[in-house]
Structure formats: C-alpha cells, structure tokens
Scaffold this motif. Structure first.
Motif, PDB file in Angstrom:
ATOM      1  N   ILE A 178       1.211   2.953  11.822  1.00  0.00           N
ATOM      2  CA  ILE A 178       2.520   3.550  11.546  1.00  0.00           C
ATOM      3  C   ILE A 178       2.950   4.304  12.791  1.00  0.00           C
TER       4      ILE A 178
ATOM      5  N   LEU B 126      10.353   5.888  10.443  1.00  0.00           N
ATOM      6  CA  LEU B 126       9.013   5.329  10.573  1.00  0.00           C
ATOM      7  C   LEU B 126       9.082   3.814  10.444  1.00  0.00           C
ATOM      8  N   GLU B 127       8.161   3.160  11.085  1.00  0.00           N
ATOM      9  CA  GLU B 127       7.979   1.732  10.827  1.00  0.00           C
ATOM     10  C   GLU B 127       6.491   1.421  10.914  1.00  0.00           C
ATOM     11  N   HIS B 128       6.116   0.304  10.339  1.00  0.00           N
ATOM     12  CA  HIS B 128       4.693   0.018  10.236  1.00  0.00           C
ATOM     13  C   HIS B 128       4.391  -1.439  10.545  1.00  0.00           C
ATOM     14  N   ASP B 129       3.134  -1.657  10.763  1.00  0.00           N
ATOM     15  CA  ASP B 129       2.602  -2.969  11.081  1.00  0.00           C
ATOM     16  C   ASP B 129       1.287  -3.037  10.296  1.00  0.00           C
ATOM     17  N   VAL B 130       1.059  -4.117   9.581  1.00  0.00           N
ATOM     18  CA  VAL B 130      -0.137  -4.154   8.727  1.00  0.00           C
ATOM     19  C   VAL B 130      -0.741  -5.548   8.764  1.00  0.00           C
TER      20      VAL B 130
ATOM     21  N   THR C 174       9.409   1.790   5.487  1.00  0.00           N
ATOM     22  CA  THR C 174       8.176   2.579   5.387  1.00  0.00           C
ATOM     23  C   THR C 174       8.343   3.755   4.437  1.00  0.00           C
TER      24      THR C 174
ATOM     25  N   VAL D 165       0.803   5.171   0.691  1.00  0.00           N
ATOM     26  CA  VAL D 165      -0.014   6.206   1.322  1.00  0.00           C
ATOM     27  C   VAL D 165       0.583   7.549   0.963  1.00  0.00           C
TER      28      VAL D 165
ATOM     29  N   LEU E  30      -3.729  -0.972   9.283  1.00  0.00           N
ATOM     30  CA  LEU E  30      -2.303  -0.648   9.347  1.00  0.00           C
ATOM     31  C   LEU E  30      -2.019   0.369  10.444  1.00  0.00           C
TER      32      LEU E  30
ATOM     33  N   LEU F 107       0.857  -1.190   0.000  1.00  0.00           N
ATOM     34  CA  LEU F 107       0.000   0.000   0.000  1.00  0.00           C
ATOM     35  C   LEU F 107       0.889   1.236   0.000  1.00  0.00           C
TER      36      LEU F 107
ATOM     37  N   GLU G 174      12.256  12.614   3.447  1.00  0.00           N
ATOM     38  CA  GLU G 174      12.628  11.311   2.912  1.00  0.00           C
ATOM     39  C   GLU G 174      13.781  10.697   3.699  1.00  0.00           C
TER      40      GLU G 174
ATOM     41  N   VAL H  37       6.051   9.681   0.788  1.00  0.00           N
ATOM     42  CA  VAL H  37       5.160   8.578   0.435  1.00  0.00           C
ATOM     43  C   VAL H  37       5.460   7.416   1.366  1.00  0.00           C
ATOM     44  N   LEU H  38       4.433   6.898   1.983  1.00  0.00           N
ATOM     45  CA  LEU H  38       4.617   5.815   2.944  1.00  0.00           C
ATOM     46  C   LEU H  38       4.330   4.482   2.253  1.00  0.00           C
ATOM     47  N   ASN H  39       5.266   3.579   2.354  1.00  0.00           N
ATOM     48  CA  ASN H  39       5.093   2.250   1.775  1.00  0.00           C
ATOM     49  C   ASN H  39       4.736   1.302   2.904  1.00  0.00           C
ATOM     50  N   VAL H  40       3.508   0.851   2.885  1.00  0.00           N
ATOM     51  CA  VAL H  40       3.027   0.007   3.971  1.00  0.00           C
ATOM     52  C   VAL H  40       2.748  -1.376   3.410  1.00  0.00           C
TER      53      VAL H  40
END
Lengths: 431, 454, 347
Positions: free
Chosen positions: B173, B188-192, A291, A233, B171, A231, B183, A244-247
């Motif tokens: 973040i 950041l880190e994420h969980d989905v 991300t 975002v 998701l 995804l 950039e 741009v966030l890459n999820v």
C-alpha cells in the motif's frame, strides 16, 4: 525468429522444471482437452465425452462409454514491451476428465451422461494479481494460473428429435476473502488476527447441438466466471483514526461467452469446422478496487467485445485396430483492450474524474493462433474398449501494437508484441 | 500383469484433487459414519473414496451417492460457549467400475463441500485459546479421485494423490492517510498478489478378502499442513520514491513504514494408518473393528511467526499526538502433540431382506484420546478426549426395474460425541489465560441417497 | 429421474458455498486477571456524565476504596477551613492531607443502575483509640461465611480491626494494632484456608498469617519474581490488593495487585503503575510482566472477582476539582473486551 526460439526455450525450460505431474491449460485461453485444443479451441458442435464438459455440455448427450482421461499441458510466454521481455508465469498443469453415461433403463436408456473436467495448475491453484494501474500488466493473458472445476450433464433427446442434444454445466472458481485485524491484545501489545476464507463462485454453462450424418451445429453459452481477492485491513487502538483498507480486486475473469459452430464431413474421415466465439468483455469492471471506501479507483478498463473467428480441419486414417487423426486450425483473437493511455481515475462509485488523469498500462494485442494436433486410438478390448492418446500444440503470435504512452511516464509510446507456445497431451480410456 | 502394472502407474500417477479434514472428524457418507468408521476392511460404497480407495472396485457396480451432512458443536471453556462454527454441507460420491478384458478396475470421486466456505484459516493472537481440532480444521472442502484395481478376486488396491492449497498474500500500500479526514482525504492505492499454493499428499489402501465372511483392510493417508502466509508492506523503508507512504496532519507530512509478516499453520492433518477387519458370522450380521494410528507427534504448531517492522518519523510538534505502540515479533511455538491410536467398532444388522426391500440397522463407537498435552504454558491449543457413539439405519429399494436396473438406498445417521471435562492447569500462577476447563458435546447427522446400477 | 434430481439438488446446494460468513467468536475466553484492564464508561456504570471509570461522585478527598458485597468502603475527609500552602517537594499525585479534616471511613452503597458504581454513604468508623492518631484510613472489608463483617483499616500505629454483625451494620473497633507499623492492609483467605494479610511497610510488601483473622503472625516480606517488561525501574512496591481465586481446574491462587513505584518513567517524579503478581502458596509470587492499567498515576488497587474470568479492579486516579488535588475512585474491568450492557438496555 529469435522470439520464437526464445519461446521454445522457455517452453522447454518449463517442461524441464515441471514436476512429473504437471501442466494445466486455462480453458478460456487455450481450450480444454487434447483434441479440441488442436482444432483451434473449437468443439461446440462436435466435442464428445469429457472435452464436451467445457466446450458444450450438450456433447455429453451422445456418449455411450465411460471415459477417464488424464493429461499434461504447459507453455511459455515471450511477451515483449519495446523489445524487452515482460515476465509472465507460464501455465503448466494437469488435466483430469471423466464422462459417465448413467445406465438407466426404460425411457431414460442412453439418455443422460454426466461429466467432469478439471485443471490443476502445477504450482498454484490460483494466482491472482492486482497491480498499481501505472504498472504494465497483461490483464487478458495473465489469467493462466487458476484451477478449474467444471461439471456437466448432457441429455440425448433421441426418440424426440434424433440427433438433438442439450446440456448444462457449472464451473467453480475459488475466491479469497480475508480480514487482517491489527489491535491491542490481552497483553497490551499489538497483535494481528488474520482470517482468510476461500469461498466458491459458480458460473453456469448451457448448450445445444444437433448432429446429422455429415454435419452438425452447436451453440453454447458460458456465463462469466470470476474470482475476487478481498482483504480488509483494520487497525484499531491507534492514537489516530486509520480507515479500513480494502486490498484486492478482481483477480480472475472469464467474460460471458457465446459460441456458434458448425462442422461438415465431406467424406467420413474428414471434418471441417467453422466457429465464431464472442466474448462479452463490456462488463469487465477492471481488476482494481479503491483502497478506502471513499477513495479513488483506478481508471475504467473500457474493454470491448469482438468476435473471434476460427477454422479447423481433422483428417482420419484407420484400420481395424488403430485410428490416427491429424488436426490443424487457425483462430484470430482480437484484443478487447484499448491501448495503454492516460485515463481518468474514478470515484468509488465509478464516475470518471476528468481532472485526475493517470497512466493506465493495461496491455493486450490481437493474437493469431495456429494449432496442430494428432490422435491415436487403439482398440484394446473385445467389447469396444479404447485407449485414445491426443497431443496438440499451439502458437499464438501477438500482432505488434503501439500504445499511446510509454513504459515510463516521459517515454515514447511503447510497442508490445510477443509469442506464446502451448502444448500438451491427454490419454483416456473408454470402457 | 502388464495391464496391472500399467494400471498401477495410473494409480500412482493420478494427481487427484483429494484431502482429508472434516472427514477425519465426522466421517463420510452415512453408513460408514453409523459404523463409527470401522469399515476399512470392506467398504464398497462411494465413501471408500475416503475410508479405503481399494473398496471402489469391490463390487463392480456403478454407484452414485449424494447427501447432506451437518455437525453442531457445543464446546465450552469454563462454561462459556466457544461458538465453534457448525460444519454442514454436501456429500457426493461416485464409484465407476470398468473392465478391459478380464481385468477389473474402477475410479472414484468423493466430495464434501461445506455450505459456507471452501476453506478457512485463522491466525489468532498467540495465547488466545482455540479448539485446535474443531475450530478450523473441519472447514475444508474435500475432493478426491482414486483409481483401484482387482488383480485377483480376493485382493484389491486403490489410491490417488490428493492436493489442497494454502494461501499466500503479498500486498503493498502506498499513498497518504489524512489524519483529519481519514476516509475522504486519504489517497491510497494498493498492489496485491494472492496465491493459492498447491499441496499434494497420497492416499493408498488395500483390501484382502480370504473368505466370504472375513475381510481385512489397511489404508494410509498422507500428511498435510495448510499454511496461511501474509506479507504486508505499507510505504517504503527509506520513506522515498513512488511507494512511499505517510500521514498528513494538517500541512505536516509524517513519513511512515510498516512491514508485517504473518505465517502460521491453519490446519494440520497427520499421517494416518488404519487397520481394520470385518466378520459376518451370519449373513445378516456384520461386525467391524479398526485401529487408526495418527502421527500427531509430527505436528509443529498452529502458533506461527509474526514479524512487524514499524517506523515513523514523528516531528517534535506532533510528539504528544502520535505515540509509537509497543510491537513485538513472535516465533513459532512447538505444539508437542502425541501420536494417538483410535479404536473403532461398528455393527450392522439386517433384520429384513426380500427381493423388493432390505432394511439395515447400525451402531458404532470410537474413542479418540486427545493428542494435545495439557496446556500448562502460555499457549492454548485446546483439545479433550472424545467418545463418539453413532446410530444409523438404511433402507434399500430393489424392485425399480426397468427404469433403474439396480437399487436405490436411503441411509440416515446420527452421531453424538462427548468431550469430557479436561482441566488445564497453568504452570505460572499469573498466566494471562489462567486455569480453565474445556469440555463439550458434538451432535452430527446426515442423510444420503445412493443409486446403484448392477 | 431420481438420480438427475439428486444431482440437480446437489448442484443447487453446492451454490451455498458462496456464503462465506464471518465465523463465530467465543462468548468469553478464560482470563487470568492480568489485564489489560479497561476503565468502565458512564453507560456501563450507570452514572450519567461521569468521567471514564469514575465509580463514585464525591467532592471530598477520597483515598483508598475497597468493595465488599454491595458496598464500597472508603477513607474520606472534607476540605478544612484553613488553606495551607502546598510545601515544596510535595509528591505530585499525593493528596495534601493537612488541608483536610481527619480521615474517616465511610460506606457507599451500590448504585442502582449499571455495574460497579456506588453512591456515597455514611461514616462507619472514626478514630477512637489513642494509637489511631486522630484518623483512620485504608479500609479493607471482609464478609465472613456467617454474614458478619470485618473491617481492617490503618491508622498511625498500624492495622486495626473493627467488626459488625452484617456488612451494612454498625462497625465497632475490636482490636489493634494487630500489625504494628503497617499500612494498607488487604486480607483474604489464603490457599491453605488461613487468613492472610498483605500490607505495606516502608516501600515493601509483607504478609502475615492468622487462623482466626484477629491475631496475625507476621511472615515478613513476600517475594515477587518474574520478568518486568514495564518502562522505567521499579524502586518500591506499595498498596497491595489481594484476591483469592478458585480456578475451575480446582486450584486456589492468590492474585496480588500492587503499586509499582518507578523511576525513569516520568521526568523528575516517581511514577505509580499498577501491576499484578500471582502465587500458589501466598508467599512466593510471580509477577505479570506488564502493567494492568494504562492510566497514569493509578493507585490503591482493590480487586473483586465477578466470576472465574472477569475481574473488577477499583483504583484511584488524580482528580482536579478544588483548591487541592484530590483523587477519584475508578472502576475497571479485565479482560478489556468484556463489556457490560448499558443500564437502560434490555437484557
């Protein structure tokens, strides 16, 4: 034993809650079909009909009858971290398979058979999870909620080399791509445009087998099968720049697999199977992605490849109208994963950053798998039509493992263990 | 009858992967599309997996069908091309008959797989015009398996339970966005969690053949709605803990929290009931007529719900740099569609038949009145009536023994659809979209090959 | 072997399902002229180096500007010799006219490149009548079907009318005041085919109707209903700019852009924000709830339709380039997503 009891209870609960049309067996973990799953997930040398679509499409070659099969399968996980139960969704779903010899004439007579093998999980066609790297996650085992669509074609090379069969197939998985675009709309209010697409990814399979009167050999290769969730975002029209966030990430991965197998029938009603299954985990990139395009990624999973030995036995009792088969087997599934540990994050291009160590709790254990099964064949028609019912059960015992770090950052090293119970049945008609 | 009962249990119990989407708009196969879909009464090729699953047991022959289908849209709003994506892909069908004793049954497989994607859902801003029946609905794979039985020679039943899936994405973040170097400096880190959730629906049909020259058929296809649910959470609502998120502006940390819930229906297929009849006044001529009732009135809406919760603690020194934009939550809007009845007629003529080859010519027409009301309010679920004309031809090669103990067919079809101009007049003279005219054309065609084993 | 070949081909074709392209987006969606409007940039206007939206470069003070065909009519005045002190309480954003020479109406020609830009042009009308009070302003040009042009304008005594054989010809005063005491006239053919003038009187918007465009019958205040979601509280309305809209659905509507003078938006000041309202009969209007242009202190809206969905909206923004604050003519476009190709780009 309490662990086993708990797993049994979980399994029973899963069956109770399952809808009437439930169950699915993720083929890489538990095998596919009612017979081979009871024979320690083997089948590369001997599987026939719809089961061969997964085990070795060359096994479709000698099929002479049309087959239609349905079945249910399900299980329960009782995985433990320091004795406490770790929640993991048990697999449940439905099996549908078919085999169809193509009735050409002339040189193509009894030559070509096509087949299909489908798993349809009860609740979700695919469940993909990408967790924060520090969260304990069973990356190898938590792959049980995914649909499988496999098609195969087998060729019998009789007349050229009697007993030799070759086959090819393809398995399909769904991948989810999407964009979430937050921007000012026509009314100057922030609104979102969400576009999600499912696209298919394909993995080829190929195999060969040779069957003599009392013995047979098979070799198969399954290419890696993977599914991504990706995804993007984007937030526009904000007073600040937001990257741009890459999820997402890699939510489903079956490694490339090579299987070598042989069977021997010392007497016509007894079959002994020896199998070595090599899963090539070395290319597994890990579930996480950075991300942001230039952000840091989770540590490398550093999975390794080890062969899995398997042995199985099938015995038959038969009379004119009925056949009864009893099956049993054992498989050792070595864990490809290193212990949970402190590991360096990676740059977006994959280079480790030695100064940025983070806890990485990717959990897996060696598994000892005991399987058992039974099959009843009923001859129902004068032209050889048959009804075959197979049932199987599997007990996966996870060997205790002590990791390098604890569940919490400051805790003592954690110990993982567990039990998996899995079972099911299939019914097929051959006509 | 015990066997028939057992087979019926199989019919009802077979949770087949099935669906209906591009099929609903453009049909399946080539012969059936050329006959405008007026084939429920007597379809027997693998397109029966969509049109009437009872037909897969009709002729007791193994049939394998493969082909290609494509549709190109030229749909406009006020003469501006809406660029509705074309649909094209692979069509595969399979009828596998069987006998146990004198009891006849069959199972079938129907597949339509789009070239570009298995499926797509789009959630657009609420007022944005979209071609409700053509923009997203055809972008679905179709996969069906069915079982059919023939308890007596003049009666056939068939059916299956289909399923599709929709997506749920959840998701989270956490971390920081560096406003100065978004950039490179952001951490950041994420969980989905992504789920493709299963939807099931039934499809059953019956064919009655009182004489050799007259057939009747009926089929029911179940309803489904594909949702698209997305839940996104950035940061923690109390701005604390491991899951916190925020902005860094120089040395200043600005805690922030965003929660977005977007839920909408990406595609809806209504309950459908078709009744058809076909007659062969002479052996070379077949005329089929059909009425399909589509219960669009049960459609809720594609315009779904959006909840946004955005909080940011802006320090006074950044008050002029960071302005919180206006955010509005939205609720679903009823579609207020109407049921529609679609009449169809298809004619097939066989000008030439010999032991070696047979040739068929086909034509058909159907009319779909739009189920969508005039879009007088702020929302714009655009649709227009549709007249569809189709032409087709087929050639069957019959002298292929000994290699092929049966026949090999090639069928071609072309379909043209006219969507006459429909004016949408807004109730409000200052509607953000304003009045507009929707109209267009759809060009579709396909070529299939069918192998039939006697 | 045909069947296996067909199946192999089918499998190969099926592999195409991995493409997953982004999908099409419409060339253009219908739009009701409600905004939000976007200021054109220099590339679109073809005026290099211009500030965003600035449609004409001129050092003199400009007030209202309104387009007609390839021309833009505007009221302007040079800075006077004297430099009077700005009095206390002078409303921010208003031009301090005592510091300038009397206003006259000029006609600018379309800039050769880009869309919406103009180059300053000659004077076309100056005060000549006693009721003019020495200056004329608030131009609103109209081109008739036969090519003749009318120029409605305001002066001290009300609204006057000048005419020319062509829009680029010489204008001559023909009547006035045709609506006494009014300012900022905006004249269009209404839904009923008659001429309708919208104008401002003491903080209210009013309308007058005419069969011939010369003699108007005042109809009093127009009504503007509907929700107002804007910040602050509207206390007055001013500067109507009307446009006749013939929709593709066959209706004729009036869109009326206007200044909403609002309290509570800017501390200690009365803010000017542009809004739009629509009407099917020319008298009863319904407003769009949100402002049409985000720029602050936008005034004197003058719309022109490029087609049924794209509207250019001319307006005035504050400009600080001399001893006194003046205003600049800006051009904006709605829908905001509409973008004109740069002047030097290949079509």
């Amino acid at each position: 034993m309490p662990r086993l009891a708990s797993a049994l209870a979980t399994c029973a609960l899963a069956w109770t809650l399952a809808p009437a049309l439930a169950a699915a067996s993720p083929q890489d973990l538990f095998g596919y079909g009612g017979r081979t799953s009871g024979l320690a997930m083997t089948g590369t040398s001997y599987a026939e009909g719809y089961e061969a679509v997964f085990a070795n499409p060359a096994g479709l070659g000698p099929s002479r009858r049309r087959q239609l099969a349905i079945g249910l399968a399900g299980g329960g996980f009782d995985l433990r971290i320091d004795g406490e139960r770790a929640p993991l969704t048990p697999p449940r779903g439905m099996t549908i398979g078919f085999a169809l010899p193509i009735p050409f004439g002339d040189v193509l007579e009894d030559r070509i058979t096509i087949g299909g093998a489908f798993f349809t999980p009860a609740e979700a066609l695919m469940r993909g999870t990408v967790r924060f790297p520090a969260v304990p996650q069973w990356t190898v085992l938590d792959r049980a909620q995914v649909i499988a669509i496999i098609l195969g074609l087998g060729v019998d090379l009789h007349g050229l080399v009697d007993g030799l069969h070759v086959g090819v197939g393809v398995s399909a998985l769904a991948q989810l791509f999407g964009e979430l675009d937050v921007r000012l709309d026509e009314t100057n209010a922030f609104s979102s445009i969400v576009e999600l697409q499912l696209v298919a990814s394909y993995a080829p399979t190929a195999g060969i087998n040779y069957r003599a009167d009392a013995w047979g050999l098979g070799l198969s290769y399954r290419h890696e099968s993977l599914s991504r969730l990706d995804l993007s975002v984007r937030a526009r029209d904000l007073p600040i720049d937001v990257p741009v966030l890459n999820v997402g990430g890699l939510v489903q991965y079956d490694p490339p697999t090579v299987v070598l197998e042989g069977y021997w029938r010392p007497i016509p009603d007894l079959m002994v199977v020896l199998n070595v299954t090599q899963r090539i985990w070395d290319f597994y990139p890990g579930p996480q992605v950075p991300t942001t395009d230039m952000g840091r990624n989770a540590p490398a999973p550093e999975l390794s490849s080890y062969p899995s030995p398997r042995v199985a036995v099938e015995g038959m009792v038969r009379d004119e109208r009925f056949e009864l088969a009893l099956r049993g087997g054992y498989a050792f599934e070595p864990s490809p994963a290193p212990p949970a540990r402190l590991a360096p994050r990676r740059t977006a291009s994959g280079e480790p950053i030695a100064t940025d160590l983070v806890p990485y709790r990717l959990l897996d254990n060696h598994r000892h798998v005991l399987t058992a099964g039974a099959g009843i064949t009923i001859h129902v028609g004068a032209a050889g039509e048959r009804l075959v019912i197979d049932a199987f059960g599997q007990l996966h015992v996870l060997q205790d493992r002590t990791h390098e770090i604890g569940r919490a950052d400051a805790g003592a090293p954690m110990v993982t263990s567990g039990v998996i119970l899995y079972g099911g049945w299939t019914a097929r008609v051959e006509f | 009858m015990r066997r028939a009962g057992a087979a019926w249990l199989l019919v009802l119990g077979l949770a087949s992967p099935a669906a209906a989407q591009s099929m609903d708009t453009y049909g399946m196969g080539s012969r059936s599309v050329a006959l405008a879909g007026a084939v429920t009464a007597d379809v027997e090729d693998p397109s029966a997996n969509y049109y009437n699953p009872a037909g897969i047991v009709r002729d007791g022959q193994l049939r394998i069908l493969a082909g290609w289908f494509g549709a190109h849209h030229e749909l406009t709003l006020d003469d501006e091309d809406s660029n509705v994506d074309p649909v094209h892909g692979l069509v595969v069908g399979l009828n596998v008959p069987g006998n146990i004793g004198d009891f006849r049954f069959a199972f079938g497989l129907g597949v339509h797989l789009n070239d570009q994607r298995v499926s797509r859902t789009r959630t657009l801003p609420r007022t944005r015009p979209r071609w409700e029946l053509y923009d997203n609905r055809p972008h679905r794979a179709y996969l069906s398996t069915h079982v059919a039985i023939e308890p007596v020679p003049w009666l056939r039943f068939g059916g299956g339970i289909g399923f599709l899936s929709y997506s749920e994405v959840d998701l989270r973040i956490r971390g920081t966005i560096d406003v100065g170097a978004p950039e490179r400096g952001s951490a950041l880190e994420h969980d989905v969690l992504g789920n493709l959730v299963t939807i099931r629906f039934p499809q059953v049909g019956v064919q009655v053949q009182p004489t050799d020259w007259l057939d009747f058929g009926a089929v029911y296809r179940g309803e489904y709605a594909l949702s698209s649910d997305l839940h996104a959470q950035v940061g923690s609502p109390d701005f604390a803990g491991d899951d916190a998120a925020g902005l860094t502006v120089g040395s200043i940390y600005v805690p922030a929290y965003l929660e977005l819930l977007s839920a909408s229906t990406g595609a809806y297929v209504p309950h459908q009931l078709s009744f058809g009849a076909s007659v062969r006044p002479i052996p070379e001529l077949r005329i089929g007529v059909e009425l399909t009732w589509l219960m669009w009135s049960l459609y809720r809406s594609a315009i779904g719900r959006t909840d946004i919760d955005f909080r940011i603690v802006v320090p006074p020194e950044l008050g002029d740099r960071i302005r919180v934009p206006p955010l509005t939550n939205t609720q679903p809007v009823p579609a207020r569609f109407s049921d529609r009845v679609v009449p169809r007629i298809g004619v097939e003529w066989r000008p030439h038949a010999s032991p070696e080859v047979a040739v068929d010519l086909r034509g058909g027409y159907f009319y779909e009145n739009s189920p969508a009301p005039e879009q007088a309010d702020a929302y714009n679920l655009v649709d227009a009536d549709r007249h569809a004309w189709s032409l087709g031809a087929g050639i069957e090669l019959r002298a292929l023994r000994p290699l092929l103990p049966g026949s090999l067919r090639f069928d071609l079809h072309l379909q043209y659809s006219l969507l006459p101009a429909r004016a949408m007049t807004k109730r409000s003279p200052i509607d953000p979209t304003g009045d507009y005219v929707a109209q267009g054309h759809i060009f579709a065609g396909g070529l299939v090959t069918e192998v039939r084993f006697e | 072997m045909r069947a296996p070949c067909a199946i192999s081909t089918a499998l190969l074709l099926a592999a195409c399902s991995t493409i997953g392209d982004a999908g099409g987006t419409p060339d253009g969606l219908p739009h009701g002229g409600t905004g939000e409007f976007r200021l054109l940039d220099g590339d679109e206007l073809g005026i290099a180096g211009a500030l965003p939206g600035r449609a004409m470069v001129l050092r003199d003070a400009i007030e209202r500007a309104a387009p007609a065909g390839d021309f833009l009519f505007y009221a302007t005045a040079r800075l006077g010799e004297a430099r009077p002190e700005l009095p206390d309480g002078h409303p921010p954003g208003d031009i301090y006219w005592p510091a300038f020479e009397p206003r006259r109406i000029h006609r600018a020609s379309a800039w050769e490149e880009g869309v919406g830009g103009f180059v300053a042009g000659p004077e076309v009308l100056a005060a000549s009548e006693p009721w003019h009070g020495g200056e004329v302003y608030d131009p609103w040009p109209v081109i008739l079907e036969d090519g003749t042009a009318r120029l409605y304008y305001a002066a001290a005594g009300g609204v006057g009318l000048a005419e020319a054989p062509r829009v680029d010809g010489a204008f001559a005063h023909v009547a006035g005041p045709i609506v006494a005491g009014a300012r900022r006239p905006s004249v269009i053919r209404g839904p009923d085919g008659a001429w309708w003038m919208y104008y401002e009187v003491a903080g209210t918007l009013q309308a007058a109707r005419s069969e011939d465009g010369r003699v108007f019958d005042p109809r009093g205040r127009i009504t503007i209903g509907g929700e107002d979601h804007g910040e602050g509280t509207e206390v007055e309305r001013a500067s109507p700019g009307a446009v006749r809209v013939e929709t593709r659905a066959g209706r004729v509507l009036v869109r009326l852009y206007f200044e909403s003078l609002r309290d509570g938006l800017v501390e200690g000041e009365r803010a000017h924000v542009l809004y739009v309202a629509g009407s099917a009969d020319g008298l009863a209007f319904e407003r769009h709830p949100r402002a049409v242009l985000a720029a602050s202190d936008a005034r004197y809206p003058a719309p022109v339709l490029l087609d049924t969905r794209v509207t250019l909206l001319y307006a005035s923004l504050p400009f600080f380039g001399g001893p006194y604050q003046t205003r600049a003519v800006v051009a904006s476009v709605g829908p905001a997503g509409e973008r004109f190709a740069p002047a030097d780009a290949d079509p």
